[in-house]
Design a protein around this motif. Structure first.
Motif, PDB file in Angstrom:
ATOM      1  N   ARG A  53       0.837  -1.212   0.000  1.00  0.00           N
ATOM      2  CA  ARG A  53       0.000   0.000   0.000  1.00  0.00           C
ATOM      3  C   ARG A  53       0.869   1.258   0.000  1.00  0.00           C
ATOM      4  N   HIS A  54       1.893   1.266   0.837  1.00  0.00           N
ATOM      5  CA  HIS A  54       2.763   2.440   0.902  1.00  0.00           C
ATOM      6  C   HIS A  54       3.588   2.596  -0.376  1.00  0.00           C
ATOM      7  N   LYS A  55       4.050   1.494  -0.923  1.00  0.00           N
ATOM      8  CA  LYS A  55       4.819   1.558  -2.169  1.00  0.00           C
ATOM      9  C   LYS A  55       3.991   2.191  -3.274  1.00  0.00           C
ATOM     10  N   GLN A  56       2.738   1.766  -3.381  1.00  0.00           N
ATOM     11  CA  GLN A  56       1.858   2.310  -4.415  1.00  0.00           C
ATOM     12  C   GLN A  56       1.578   3.794  -4.187  1.00  0.00           C
ATOM     13  N   SER A  57       1.386   4.185  -2.930  1.00  0.00           N
ATOM     14  CA  SER A  57       1.124   5.593  -2.623  1.00  0.00           C
ATOM     15  C   SER A  57       2.324   6.465  -2.980  1.00  0.00           C
ATOM     16  N   ILE A  58       3.517   5.981  -2.655  1.00  0.00           N
ATOM     17  CA  ILE A  58       4.730   6.726  -2.969  1.00  0.00           C
ATOM     18  C   ILE A  58       4.912   6.854  -4.481  1.00  0.00           C
ATOM     19  N   GLU A  59       4.690   5.766  -5.189  1.00  0.00           N
ATOM     20  CA  GLU A  59       4.846   5.798  -6.649  1.00  0.00           C
ATOM     21  C   GLU A  59       3.848   6.753  -7.292  1.00  0.00           C
ATOM     22  N   ALA A  61       2.485   9.394  -5.881  1.00  0.00           N
ATOM     23  CA  ALA A  61       2.883  10.763  -5.543  1.00  0.00           C
ATOM     24  C   ALA A  61       4.104  11.196  -6.344  1.00  0.00           C
ATOM     25  N   GLN A  62       5.032  10.286  -6.537  1.00  0.00           N
ATOM     26  CA  GLN A  62       6.222  10.618  -7.335  1.00  0.00           C
ATOM     27  C   GLN A  62       5.857  10.916  -8.780  1.00  0.00           C
ATOM     28  N   SER A  63       4.938  10.134  -9.332  1.00  0.00           N
ATOM     29  CA  SER A  63       4.571  10.315 -10.744  1.00  0.00           C
ATOM     30  C   SER A  63       3.830  11.618 -10.983  1.00  0.00           C
ATOM     31  N   SER A  64       3.167  12.154  -9.961  1.00  0.00           N
ATOM     32  CA  SER A  64       2.399  13.389 -10.127  1.00  0.00           C
ATOM     33  C   SER A  64       3.215  14.637  -9.821  1.00  0.00           C
ATOM     34  N   LEU A  65       4.436  14.468  -9.305  1.00  0.00           N
ATOM     35  CA  LEU A  65       5.246  15.614  -8.903  1.00  0.00           C
ATOM     36  C   LEU A  65       5.928  16.242 -10.112  1.00  0.00           C
ATOM     37  N   ARG A  66       5.565  17.472 -10.395  1.00  0.00           N
ATOM     38  CA  ARG A  66       6.183  18.234 -11.468  1.00  0.00           C
ATOM     39  C   ARG A  66       6.513  19.609 -10.921  1.00  0.00           C
ATOM     40  N   ALA A  82       3.324  10.546   1.841  1.00  0.00           N
ATOM     41  CA  ALA A  82       3.418   9.133   1.472  1.00  0.00           C
ATOM     42  C   ALA A  82       4.709   8.514   2.008  1.00  0.00           C
ATOM     43  N   LEU A  83       5.796   9.251   1.927  1.00  0.00           N
ATOM     44  CA  LEU A  83       7.078   8.753   2.437  1.00  0.00           C
ATOM     45  C   LEU A  83       7.054   8.604   3.955  1.00  0.00           C
ATOM     46  N   LEU A  84       6.532   9.608   4.644  1.00  0.00           N
ATOM     47  CA  LEU A  84       6.447   9.541   6.106  1.00  0.00           C
ATOM     48  C   LEU A  84       5.605   8.353   6.540  1.00  0.00           C
ATOM     49  N   ARG A  85       4.446   8.183   5.926  1.00  0.00           N
ATOM     50  CA  ARG A  85       3.547   7.099   6.309  1.00  0.00           C
ATOM     51  C   ARG A  85       4.141   5.732   5.989  1.00  0.00           C
ATOM     52  N   GLY A  86       5.013   5.679   4.998  1.00  0.00           N
ATOM     53  CA  GLY A  86       5.666   4.431   4.645  1.00  0.00           C
ATOM     54  C   GLY A  86       6.947   4.181   5.410  1.00  0.00           C
ATOM     55  N   GLY A  87       7.248   5.048   6.388  1.00  0.00           N
ATOM     56  CA  GLY A  87       8.436   4.844   7.221  1.00  0.00           C
ATOM     57  C   GLY A  87       9.713   5.425   6.646  1.00  0.00           C
ATOM     58  N   LYS A  88       9.631   6.115   5.527  1.00  0.00           N
ATOM     59  CA  LYS A  88      10.819   6.727   4.914  1.00  0.00           C
ATOM     60  C   LYS A  88      10.900   8.182   5.381  1.00  0.00           C
ATOM     61  N   VAL A  89      11.105   8.336   6.675  1.00  0.00           N
ATOM     62  CA  VAL A  89      10.995   9.652   7.297  1.00  0.00           C
ATOM     63  C   VAL A  89      12.075  10.598   6.787  1.00  0.00           C
TER      64      VAL A  89
END
Length: 263
Positions: A53-59, A61-66, A82-89
């Motif tokens: 779930r977190h991997k998909q959320s991060i991906e 968010a990354q794809s929409s960042l311009r 998305a990164l914070l919630r996935g533990g990538k603080v």
């Protein structure tokens, strides 16, 4: 912690919302993409592996960042969340700071950034962020609790109790009891408030917040075993809203902090 019309957020920190200020129609439109959800809608198996779930959320968010498109500050926050919630603080911090650089007026609204600052050991910065958030969200017990935690870590528990932020009128159960617990005492009143709830879904939500903040308070009071016990229980919730993910990150943080340092 966040309120229903906060300019930037990915979900609610709480399951009950209150009126809040806004920055612009554009930012409110961004909020509508952020999944204001109910405990029922997000309930999943307690044994679920959340990594996909977190991997998909991060991906996403990354794809929409311009960086060169309007609203990029919003997208920076979405990726940071998305990164914070996935533990990538550590990875989340630069994105929060990029959003603030682009739109400085966002800073007091970004309670999420304050949580990330806590996890990375920037306790003074976290405390200042939560103090700023109170100016736009003055009735939030959760904000007072995180400010209390950062002050305890930056200095000591006595200082944290002297500098408690007021948070009047937070009617969510068991928030008033959590606020009363911050100056000292035990969790008796918090537990009683949870047990008094009849509705199963409401009790599940209240149980989660009780465990999360009893764990946070124990951490602030330097009671590591008690902190881990409550936070593990909070992390086991089947819910997948913002603060449920924060609880899982916090549980991992406490576990890592308890490991002896290798020499």
């Amino acid at each position: 912690m966040p309120l229903s019309n906060q300019p930037i957020q990915s979900e609610t920190m709480t399951m009950i919302t209150r009126p809040r200020q806004t920055l612009s129609t554009l930012l409110i439109c961004f909020l509508s993409l952020s999944c204001l959800v109910s405990p029922i809608a997000v309930a999943q198996s307690p044994s679920m592996d959340h990594s996909d779930r977190h991997k998909q959320s991060i991906e996403r968010a990354q794809s929409s960042l311009r960086a060169d498109t309007p609203g990029s500050a919003n997208r920076e926050v979405a990726l940071a969340d998305a990164l914070l919630r996935g533990g990538k603080v550590d990875e989340s911090i630069p994105h929060y700071e990029s959003a603030i650089k682009q739109s400085p007026e966002l800073r007091p609204y970004l309670w999420q950034y304050g949580i990330a600052l806590f996890f990375t050991g920037r306790f003074d910065d976290g405390r200042e962020l939560f103090e700023a958030h109170r100016r736009v969200n003055p009735n939030d017990v959760e904000n007072a609790a995180w400010q209390f935690l950062c002050e305890a870590k930056a200095n000591d528990i006595e200082s944290a109790r002297k500098l408690l932020l007021p948070a009047p009128g937070d009617r969510r159960v068991p928030m008033s009891e959590i606020l009363d617990r911050l100056p000292g005492g035990d969790g008796t009143q918090i537990e009683a408030a949870v047990e008094a709830i009849d509705h199963p879904t409401s009790r599940q939500s209240a149980r989660f917040y009780a465990d999360l903040y009893l764990g946070l308070i124990a951490d602030a009071e330097n009671k590591p075993e008690e902190a881990q016990r409550f936070m593990r229980r909070a992390a086991e919730t089947p819910m997948t809203h913002y603060m449920a993910d924060v609880a899982r990150v916090y549980a991992d943080h406490l576990q890592c902090s308890s490991k002896p340092v290798e020499r």
